[in-house]
Design a protein around this motif. Sequence first.
Motif, PDB file in Angstrom:
ATOM      1  N   VAL A 277      32.342  15.501  41.292  1.00  0.00           N
ATOM      2  CA  VAL A 277      31.563  14.748  40.319  1.00  0.00           C
ATOM      3  C   VAL A 277      30.412  13.984  40.974  1.00  0.00           C
ATOM      4  O   VAL A 277      29.297  13.925  40.427  1.00  0.00           O
ATOM      5  CB  VAL A 277      32.483  13.825  39.491  1.00  0.00           C
ATOM      6  CG1 VAL A 277      33.094  12.732  40.356  1.00  0.00           C
ATOM      7  CG2 VAL A 277      31.747  13.231  38.300  1.00  0.00           C
ATOM      8  N   ALA A 278      30.642  13.396  42.142  1.00  0.00           N
ATOM      9  CA  ALA A 278      29.583  12.639  42.809  1.00  0.00           C
ATOM     10  C   ALA A 278      28.456  13.564  43.270  1.00  0.00           C
ATOM     11  O   ALA A 278      27.270  13.234  43.144  1.00  0.00           O
ATOM     12  CB  ALA A 278      30.151  11.852  43.986  1.00  0.00           C
ATOM     13  N   GLU A 279      28.805  14.727  43.801  1.00  0.00           N
ATOM     14  CA  GLU A 279      27.778  15.672  44.250  1.00  0.00           C
ATOM     15  C   GLU A 279      26.969  16.199  43.063  1.00  0.00           C
ATOM     16  O   GLU A 279      25.746  16.385  43.170  1.00  0.00           O
ATOM     17  CB  GLU A 279      28.428  16.828  45.011  1.00  0.00           C
ATOM     18  CG  GLU A 279      29.062  16.453  46.331  1.00  0.00           C
ATOM     19  CD  GLU A 279      28.058  16.213  47.460  1.00  0.00           C
ATOM     20  OE1 GLU A 279      26.839  16.280  47.222  1.00  0.00           O
ATOM     21  OE2 GLU A 279      28.514  15.947  48.590  1.00  0.00           O
ATOM     22  N   ALA A 280      27.633  16.450  41.944  1.00  0.00           N
ATOM     23  CA  ALA A 280      26.912  16.905  40.753  1.00  0.00           C
ATOM     24  C   ALA A 280      25.929  15.842  40.280  1.00  0.00           C
ATOM     25  O   ALA A 280      24.797  16.154  39.878  1.00  0.00           O
ATOM     26  CB  ALA A 280      27.901  17.257  39.644  1.00  0.00           C
ATOM     27  N   ALA A 281      26.346  14.573  40.328  1.00  0.00           N
ATOM     28  CA  ALA A 281      25.450  13.495  39.939  1.00  0.00           C
ATOM     29  C   ALA A 281      24.280  13.375  40.915  1.00  0.00           C
ATOM     30  O   ALA A 281      23.134  13.158  40.491  1.00  0.00           O
ATOM     31  CB  ALA A 281      26.218  12.180  39.865  1.00  0.00           C
ATOM     32  N   TRP A 282      24.545  13.523  42.210  1.00  0.00           N
ATOM     33  CA  TRP A 282      23.451  13.441  43.178  1.00  0.00           C
ATOM     34  C   TRP A 282      22.458  14.588  42.982  1.00  0.00           C
ATOM     35  O   TRP A 282      21.239  14.385  43.068  1.00  0.00           O
ATOM     36  CB  TRP A 282      23.987  13.434  44.608  1.00  0.00           C
ATOM     37  CG  TRP A 282      22.894  13.484  45.650  1.00  0.00           C
ATOM     38  CD1 TRP A 282      22.733  14.405  46.628  1.00  0.00           C
ATOM     39  CD2 TRP A 282      21.799  12.559  45.786  1.00  0.00           C
ATOM     40  NE1 TRP A 282      21.605  14.122  47.366  1.00  0.00           N
ATOM     41  CE2 TRP A 282      21.017  12.994  46.872  1.00  0.00           C
ATOM     42  CE3 TRP A 282      21.408  11.418  45.088  1.00  0.00           C
ATOM     43  CZ2 TRP A 282      19.864  12.325  47.288  1.00  0.00           C
ATOM     44  CZ3 TRP A 282      20.256  10.747  45.488  1.00  0.00           C
ATOM     45  CH2 TRP A 282      19.491  11.198  46.574  1.00  0.00           C
ATOM     46  N   ASP A 283      22.939  15.792  42.691  1.00  0.00           N
ATOM     47  CA  ASP A 283      22.034  16.903  42.401  1.00  0.00           C
ATOM     48  C   ASP A 283      21.107  16.550  41.244  1.00  0.00           C
ATOM     49  O   ASP A 283      19.920  16.934  41.248  1.00  0.00           O
ATOM     50  CB  ASP A 283      22.830  18.159  42.059  1.00  0.00           C
ATOM     51  CG  ASP A 283      23.450  18.812  43.285  1.00  0.00           C
ATOM     52  OD1 ASP A 283      23.054  18.476  44.415  1.00  0.00           O
ATOM     53  OD2 ASP A 283      24.355  19.652  43.103  1.00  0.00           O
ATOM     54  N   PHE A 284      21.640  15.839  40.272  1.00  0.00           N
ATOM     55  CA  PHE A 284      20.844  15.437  39.115  1.00  0.00           C
ATOM     56  C   PHE A 284      19.878  14.305  39.482  1.00  0.00           C
ATOM     57  O   PHE A 284      18.710  14.307  39.080  1.00  0.00           O
ATOM     58  CB  PHE A 284      21.779  14.992  37.990  1.00  0.00           C
ATOM     59  CG  PHE A 284      21.085  14.593  36.719  1.00  0.00           C
ATOM     60  CD1 PHE A 284      20.600  15.558  35.837  1.00  0.00           C
ATOM     61  CD2 PHE A 284      20.920  13.256  36.386  1.00  0.00           C
ATOM     62  CE1 PHE A 284      19.972  15.193  34.652  1.00  0.00           C
ATOM     63  CE2 PHE A 284      20.294  12.881  35.208  1.00  0.00           C
ATOM     64  CZ  PHE A 284      19.811  13.853  34.345  1.00  0.00           C
ATOM     65  N   PHE A 285      20.344  13.325  40.244  1.00  0.00           N
ATOM     66  CA  PHE A 285      19.523  12.162  40.592  1.00  0.00           C
ATOM     67  C   PHE A 285      18.415  12.475  41.593  1.00  0.00           C
ATOM     68  O   PHE A 285      17.364  11.832  41.588  1.00  0.00           O
ATOM     69  CB  PHE A 285      20.401  11.074  41.220  1.00  0.00           C
ATOM     70  CG  PHE A 285      21.369  10.384  40.300  1.00  0.00           C
ATOM     71  CD1 PHE A 285      21.222  10.425  38.925  1.00  0.00           C
ATOM     72  CD2 PHE A 285      22.443   9.674  40.836  1.00  0.00           C
ATOM     73  CE1 PHE A 285      22.122   9.777  38.089  1.00  0.00           C
ATOM     74  CE2 PHE A 285      23.341   9.018  40.021  1.00  0.00           C
ATOM     75  CZ  PHE A 285      23.190   9.069  38.646  1.00  0.00           C
ATOM     76  N   ARG A 286      18.657  13.396  42.479  1.00  0.00           N
ATOM     77  CA  ARG A 286      17.900  13.549  43.721  1.00  0.00           C
ATOM     78  C   ARG A 286      16.377  13.451  43.564  1.00  0.00           C
ATOM     79  O   ARG A 286      15.701  12.747  44.324  1.00  0.00           O
ATOM     80  CB  ARG A 286      18.249  14.893  44.358  1.00  0.00           C
ATOM     81  CG  ARG A 286      17.678  15.110  45.746  1.00  0.00           C
ATOM     82  CD  ARG A 286      17.840  16.580  46.146  1.00  0.00           C
ATOM     83  NE  ARG A 286      19.208  17.014  46.079  1.00  0.00           N
ATOM     84  CZ  ARG A 286      20.083  16.948  47.095  1.00  0.00           C
ATOM     85  NH1 ARG A 286      19.678  16.467  48.262  1.00  0.00           N
ATOM     86  NH2 ARG A 286      21.309  17.386  46.938  1.00  0.00           N
ATOM     87  N   GLU A 287      15.819  14.144  42.591  1.00  0.00           N
ATOM     88  CA  GLU A 287      14.360  14.197  42.449  1.00  0.00           C
ATOM     89  C   GLU A 287      13.815  13.218  41.411  1.00  0.00           C
ATOM     90  O   GLU A 287      12.597  13.150  41.219  1.00  0.00           O
ATOM     91  CB  GLU A 287      13.932  15.623  42.063  1.00  0.00           C
ATOM     92  CG  GLU A 287      14.356  16.701  43.040  1.00  0.00           C
ATOM     93  CD  GLU A 287      13.784  16.475  44.429  1.00  0.00           C
ATOM     94  OE1 GLU A 287      12.646  15.960  44.537  1.00  0.00           O
ATOM     95  OE2 GLU A 287      14.459  16.836  45.409  1.00  0.00           O
TER      96      GLU A 287
END
Length: 294
Positions: A277-287
């Motif tokens: 879940v954290a990695e999925a959120a970071w993929d979304f937040f990153r840019e």
Amino acid sequence: MNILPTRLTLNRAEGARRYLMAAPPAAGKRGLVVLLHGAGASAAQVLGQAFPPSPLSVWLDIAAREGLVVIAPDADKGGWSDCYASEARVARKDDVAFIGALIDHAISAHDVDPGRVYLMGVSRGGWMAYAVATELPHKLAAFSVVLAGMPLPGRGKEPTVPLPALIFGCTADPLIYYHGGKPWYALGFAEPVRGIEASVRAWRELAGLSDQPDVKKLPVSDARTSVTRHMWGDAADGMQVGLYRIDGAGHAEPSRLKRYPRFIKWLTGLQNADLEVAEAAWDFFREKRTKDCC
């Protein structure tokens, strides 16, 4: 690199407020992720320092890898003054203002980029995240909510400023129903909630995004649960609203690495392991960046 959170306090009108911060060394301005724990939990639990370690504690690994600052505040006595809180409760303990002050302090004291501030909350922390996103949208580049629907229309403040939003919901959640309402056994101790998909729709419509999402089915690791990602908006660095629909899972954040013990899953239902879940959120937040900032 393994980083351990530091225990800190910030003085507020209601007294000293506690939080944990992890700030790995990094060159230049850093992004900030604020994590909000659920009811009965704590900043220590959400950052993996107390039992049972939360899947959101994977943010410590992401922070070390990506050069981020991570802050996890404590709700303290009585829990969050979240999106359901009365005006009288907020007057006694204004948690939206507390989180806003934490963001401002991180910007001024810890080299945080004001255009790269992200917020994520789970369960009641998700209700708190809705409150912050609704009242302080100018401070956030994006936010994410796990296992929490918004208040029903007319019960709380409605958002008026669009934000990139990523929401995770489990269809067999026995505590916060995916399709809204409230469990009969909650009696007078909980408010009915808006469904997860209705909550997603509120942010999508506010953003003016098409109602035709990009749909992706994730590979299945256990036939009892499955994940489908819906994403509205094409640009990773622009306005997007996303939904991870987790069929068959209960009130547990999806994770491969951080698995809840069996006795907890007897109460909460199954925990999906098809995504982190954290990695999925970071993929979304990153840019994502705050428009007025960068």
